[in-house]
Design an enzyme around this catalytic site. Sequence first.
Site, PDB file in Angstrom:
ATOM      1  N   ASP A 103     -20.741  11.199  31.935  1.00  0.00           N
ATOM      2  CA  ASP A 103     -19.690  10.483  31.216  1.00  0.00           C
ATOM      3  C   ASP A 103     -19.228   9.281  32.040  1.00  0.00           C
ATOM      4  O   ASP A 103     -19.384   9.257  33.265  1.00  0.00           O
ATOM      5  CB  ASP A 103     -18.480  11.404  30.987  1.00  0.00           C
ATOM      6  CG  ASP A 103     -18.831  12.576  30.088  1.00  0.00           C
ATOM      7  OD1 ASP A 103     -19.795  12.465  29.316  1.00  0.00           O
ATOM      8  OD2 ASP A 103     -18.128  13.600  30.175  1.00  0.00           O
TER       9      ASP A 103
HETATM   10  N1  URA Z   1     -20.201  17.711  31.788  1.00  0.00           N
HETATM   11  C1  URA Z   1     -19.261  16.851  31.331  1.00  0.00           C
HETATM   12  O1  URA Z   1     -18.332  17.257  30.653  1.00  0.00           O
HETATM   13  N2  URA Z   1     -19.399  15.538  31.631  1.00  0.00           N
HETATM   14  C2  URA Z   1     -20.396  15.049  32.408  1.00  0.00           C
HETATM   15  O2  URA Z   1     -20.446  13.844  32.673  1.00  0.00           O
HETATM   16  C3  URA Z   1     -21.349  15.953  32.884  1.00  0.00           C
HETATM   17  C4  URA Z   1     -21.237  17.277  32.558  1.00  0.00           C
END
Ligand code: URA
Length: 235
Positions: A103
């Site tokens: 993310d």
């Molecule tokens: N899980 C999440 O919620 N976000 C990420 O970026 C990676 C794993």
Amino acid sequence: MELERLLRSQGFGSRPECRALICSGQVSVGGIQCEDPYAQFDPEGFVFSIDGELWSYRKFAYLVLNKPAGFECSQKPRHHPSVYSLLPRPLLTRGVQAVGRLDEDTTGLLLLSDDGQFIHTYTSPKKKIAKVYDVSVKHPVDTLQLEALLSGVQLNDEPASVAATACEIRSQRVLRMTVTAGKYHLVKRMIAAAGNRVEALNRVAIGAFELPLSLAPGQWMWLQAADLERLSLPG
Ligand code: URA
């Protein structure tokens, strides 16, 4: 292989562009300027420099980036700069891609490569590759939450519950959690389902490969043979 073709394979542009680089005296081999685009070199172990910057021939590019917050893992970012803006142009030209996505606000270990088989292996849910995250949460973690994460939590729109393969409390508000699934916002959704909330998420390892401590946020480095070995799958 001809020098012109060698440079092309390493992402320095089209054949005419590589030829122009060579003919304008920007390319050196073994410290000596080489202006012959057709000079033959063995790609294996080939080292060259362009405008004084050293490069080694690599059949495939494998790298690790310490992803900073505020960057999107997309070629066409919508709200933030792209992680690809942190890489030098030849790596982009040769088609290096992120191995899975983090993310925008997640930090830490991001693998990148132009080896399609490698990308496929490390993004395939069937391979159950362990991904380890340090998770900072809003509320102090209790043993009930820990047990829920380890035994499995029910996520919206998922038929089966999802469990962490390992989870330990590092401090009152920090967990180290290992997951093998690769679902959208997985860790954030699991933590929410366990009754808490992610405040910060940092990926620290994939398989037995750990994010090097010397790699500052925003920096990248080539993976060495030993790193690839650590990433290799059992069996
Ligand atoms: N899980 C999440 O919620 N976000 C990420 O970026 C990676 C794993």
